[in-house]
Design a protein around this motif. Structure first.
Motif, PDB file in Angstrom:
ATOM      1  N   GLY A 320       0.788  -1.224  -0.023  1.00 52.09           N
ATOM      2  CA  GLY A 320       0.083   0.065  -0.037  1.00 52.09           C
ATOM      3  C   GLY A 320       0.823   1.300   0.073  1.00 52.09           C
ATOM      4  O   GLY A 320       0.633   2.216  -0.928  1.00 52.09           O
ATOM      5  N   ALA A 321       2.004   1.189   0.787  1.00 50.89           N
ATOM      6  CA  ALA A 321       2.759   2.402   0.811  1.00 50.89           C
ATOM      7  C   ALA A 321       3.554   2.611  -0.428  1.00 50.89           C
ATOM      8  O   ALA A 321       3.953   3.741  -0.753  1.00 50.89           O
ATOM      9  N   LEU A 322       3.829   1.267  -1.314  1.00 57.31           N
ATOM     10  CA  LEU A 322       5.020   1.619  -2.484  1.00 57.31           C
ATOM     11  C   LEU A 322       4.506   1.291  -3.501  1.00 57.31           C
ATOM     12  O   LEU A 322       5.166   1.362  -4.600  1.00 57.31           O
ATOM     13  N   SER A 323       2.940   0.850  -3.634  1.00 56.54           N
ATOM     14  CA  SER A 323       2.677   0.434  -5.153  1.00 56.54           C
ATOM     15  C   SER A 323       2.299   1.473  -6.005  1.00 56.54           C
ATOM     16  O   SER A 323       1.782   2.544  -5.601  1.00 56.54           O
TER      17      SER A 323
ATOM     18  N   LYS B 190       6.155   8.162  -7.096  1.00 52.70           N
ATOM     19  CA  LYS B 190       6.382   7.150  -5.774  1.00 52.70           C
ATOM     20  C   LYS B 190       7.680   7.744  -4.734  1.00 52.70           C
ATOM     21  O   LYS B 190       7.393   7.771  -3.885  1.00 52.70           O
ATOM     22  N   ARG B 193       5.624  10.283  -2.728  1.00 48.03           N
ATOM     23  CA  ARG B 193       4.969   9.690  -1.537  1.00 48.03           C
ATOM     24  C   ARG B 193       6.066   9.179  -0.525  1.00 48.03           C
ATOM     25  O   ARG B 193       5.960   9.495   0.780  1.00 48.03           O
ATOM     26  N   ILE B 194       7.172   8.646  -0.816  1.00 48.72           N
ATOM     27  CA  ILE B 194       8.272   8.125  -0.120  1.00 48.72           C
ATOM     28  C   ILE B 194       8.761   9.211   0.784  1.00 48.72           C
ATOM     29  O   ILE B 194       8.837   9.246   2.055  1.00 48.72           O
TER      30      ILE B 194
END
Lengths: 520, 520
Positions: A320-323, B190, B193-194
């Motif tokens: 969920g965090a990384l996809s 991504k 988000r990270i």
């Protein structure tokens, strides 16, 4: 390079490596080059035309090898070991030769499935909880390092704490807190900074006399933070700290995390693999509380860097965090949800086929071979610790349950102990037979002797012990000589001052001073 | 495994790879296994005892190879190429055999200095600005992927925008904005988000007809954001987008970034390496505006994954964002500031010696060999594009300046074009001779043919072109047959309904209907 040229030069390189391993003990462990030496030996401009392979191999010996610190040297006792082994190198070689991408299942199914399978095998071999197996809600994945694993664990924890939000995190960065001790690896703070929480989200929990995180202090700190409106997102407990292999008590920490809904991440980078040996598993009692767990096969388990074994109990929080799924990566298997796409378990998109080297290592050595390697290292370290404990010249930091021994040499009164200890360290490392590194405990410099390089035998441990004692005696004698010389110098200076003072009370214009004293 | 056992099995593995490369063309490009097949062929339990090496190699053929999609196959035209080559594999093999750590200069000076040197060489070979050389304020470093590079570029940009803050970012996450186009690689979102900014920090700038970012739209968007109190942190401009190799105009974007103090990151993951060929450098005019730049030697430059070449103009921003120095890593060279410690240029702490494979590749092929590889791929792709442009069955997406050709098959009226195109793709991939992937442009499915695998020759490009035409004709004929059958079925249905209607106006109890019509 044609396949036939590769066959020829490949055999040459394999021979070069076999010869390197056979002769590495004859080389100084620590590189002796000064900054800039290696670059000075290289041409300024890149090669315009291709060169014979023999020239490259020649420069490997001429330019590169002198610039190496030899981590596979049997006298390497620095940092933690960085094991490699024949089967690991050959598994990696196959991976490089195949040159396939494992970012999605569909881009090479075997890369994903062998990794899932090997990670399940390791979960079994290490006695890790069933929640980490791919058959349940969790699963394992090979990461590039435990630093990287610490980051993705934090991102998964933040995702869970946010209730699954991605557009904007549901937990405000100013309100998120992360719990470590001062012995926790620095990569956890680095992860906190990368994730945008800022270093002051880090709560440093007190440690006990064994340098392990104090659960009561953790509980109190979390209670206080919650009362002030903070959200405890993650607790990083360490099994085998980098500095001294201290063990944070998982069984006591787990329930505290659960109470506050914090993610328990276990950083067992060095020590985790020791659990292949059943009698060492008690060190990580309570591991069933962990939401995620990382240990490095590339430190102490005969596998070359990088091969971090990372597990989560709830893989949905991680993905969920990384996809993220752009059109060009869409495919039927992914759309059907029947496969794992490991790109969503890590920061980068691309992936090497790292499971191959783990598979080669497991099959060549078998579980019993891995156990033997760990047991040998631990036994050698315990023997060394025993010798040092019996020797009045050294203090041994306790406990030392695994293969790291931390020593503090004792020095004569009046000697700056830290300077003396670091001088001893440099003397040993300059000698070229062994390589050690240091840490600080309670503000004092401490020597670390990490046993575990595959080529290290009892004779090498005996040798480092001999060198430690000889170095200590030589330095202590040197300090004694220096102290005696300094004392003599100080006495001479005092004598000179006294003489001058006697002169001063007899002024030069006092004629009596110019005259010889009457003979008695 | 002893050095002598390694010598023996190493030769076996080298031979296995040479044989694999020689026979890979005979294998189906895309793996034919179904989800779970590979795991089902592996034993449930890990091996307790070591096994003979021959058994492992046997299982490589039995279990692993059928589960692979062969990225080194000459018929591989999917995604982007993932080049490897003999010298790359051998450089990696040396790196694995040495097993040294390059996290700090002191842990193996040659690993750092060879990397600095090779990165300077590549900056020269690609015609990149002087600001990227290690002799100035900048420098190059090998990253694990361009995804990873995009993340560290963003962290450096945030660090600069924060005025160097680490305890808490000086720029509030709610106020930071990052500019991309919808063609920008998903790894940039991504990374956002990270880094904790949340996806809604991403501003999607409009593209022009060639799918390149529109500088006027970028300027307007940034003006508007600044007026509303946002801080533009980073603009990601792409040289050669993943979908279609569109080129964002750096020369126009650069001044806009400078005006607002935004970091210009250039993602040239695939296309950047083409600049080894001087006549292709105009595609990245304006690269001197870049604060950071990433391109993958592991895609199209004969080097195995991972080998991302990443440069920054101001290395202090990067290390400011990522450096952290625990006691156990302190050493004289680092303390004196005379060396580079690459651990502070990346997310993980540990580092492999990846410069070796780049050095081997550069020396074996020379700059002229690399240029020849790029020129060959581009020429083949242009030839294919020419064929397709002259063929009324296909539309070719324009421009196609490098080695990717995007085709849209034309289908008869009444056919669902996207379904037909994806059916053609599956048919080609099922055939096993070639492998293609797809993208969408303007909402329509498009076939991507990426030329650039080292083994691909003109014959392979001719073959994919033949298969495309044959597949198109077969499917078009199939659709025509289907359409004719459907038309016939529809006509039969209409006839049936008409007959029933005629019956309906002649009730069954109307006797006249029961009687034959009188003969005329």
């Amino acid at each position: 390079m044609t396949p036939e040229q590769f066959r020829q030069h490949g055999h040459e390189v394999v021979d070069w490596i076999a010869d390197y391993w056979a002769r590495v003990e004859s080389l100084p462990v620590r590189s002796t080059v000064a900054p800039g030496d290696v670059r000075a030996a290289l041409p300024d401009a890149p090669p315009e035309r291709g060169e014979p392979f023999a020239d490259v191999l020649g420069d490997l010996d001429r330019v590169v090898v002198p610039g190496l610190t030899h981590w596979q040297h049997p006298g390497f006792f620095g940092y933690f070991p960085a094991n490699t082994s024949g089967p690991s190198v050959l598994g990696d070689l196959v991976s490089a030769g195949l040159g396939v991408q494992g970012m999605s299942w569909v881009t090479s199914p075997a890369a994903t499935e062998l990794e899932q399978h090997v990670m399940d095998w390791f979960a079994e071999l290490l006695g890790l909880p069933a929640s980490f197996r791919s058959t349940g809600t969790g699963g394992g994945v090979v990461q590039d390092s435990s630093s990287g694993a610490n980051l993705v664990a934090l991102l998964a924890a933040l995702h869970r704490a946010s209730g699954g939000a991605t557009v904007r995190r549901g937990v405000e960065p100013e309100r998120a807190t992360v719990y470590v001790s001062r012995e926790t690896h620095s990569s956890m703070e680095k992860a906190v900074r990368i994730a945008g929480l800022g270093s002051d989200a880090v709560r440093i929990v007190e440690v006990d006399g064994a340098l392990a995180m104090d659960p009561a202090a953790l509980a109190a700190r979390m209670e206080r933070d919650v009362a002030r409106g903070y959200t405890p997102v993650l607790v990083c407990a360490t099994v085998g700290t980098t500095s001294t292999t201290a063990m944070d008590p998982l069984a006591a920490i787990g329930p505290i995390c659960q109470k506050h809904g914090a993610w328990l991440h276990v950083d067992a980078a060095y020590a985790g693999v020791s659990a292949v040996v059943p009698e060492l598993r008690a060190l990580q009692d309570g591991v069933e509380w962990a939401d995620s767990y990382t240990t490095d096969a590339h430190k102490w388990l005969l596998t070359g860097f990088d091969a971090t074994l990372f597990w989560v109990a709830d893989r949905a929080a991680l993905t969920g965090a990384l996809s993220i799924l752009p059109e060009y990566l869409r495919n039927a298997a992914t759309d059907a949800g029947t496969v794992v796409d490991y790109r969503d378990w890590q920061v980068p998109l691309g992936r090497r086929f790292r499971a191959l080297k783990l598979w080669f290592v497991l099959r060549w050595y078998g579980a019993e071979g891995l156990r033997a390697h760990i047991r040998t290292s631990v036994a050698l370290a315990q023997e060394l610790a025993g010798w040092a404990e019996a020797d009045e010249r050294f203090d041994v930091l306790s406990p030392h349950p695994l293969s790291l021994v931390c020593l503090t040499p004792r020095w004569p009164a009046g000697v700056d102990a830290d300077v003396a200890t670091m001088t001893l360290l440099e003397r040993l490392n300059d000698g070229g037979e062994v390589f050690l590194t240091h840490t600080t405990v309670g503000g004092r410099a401490v020597l670390r002797i990490a046993v575990g390089a595959p080529a290290t035998t009892r004779a090498h441990v005996e040798r480092v012990w001999t060198l430690l004692r000889e170095g200590h005696d030589w330095l202590a004698a040197d300090f004694a000589t220096q102290a005696a010389e300094q004392a003599a110098a100080r006495q001479a200076e005092r004598d000179r001052i006294a003489a001058e003072a006697r002169q001063a009370v007899q002024p030069a214009d006092d004629e009596s001073a110019q005259e010889p004293a009457p003979a008695e």
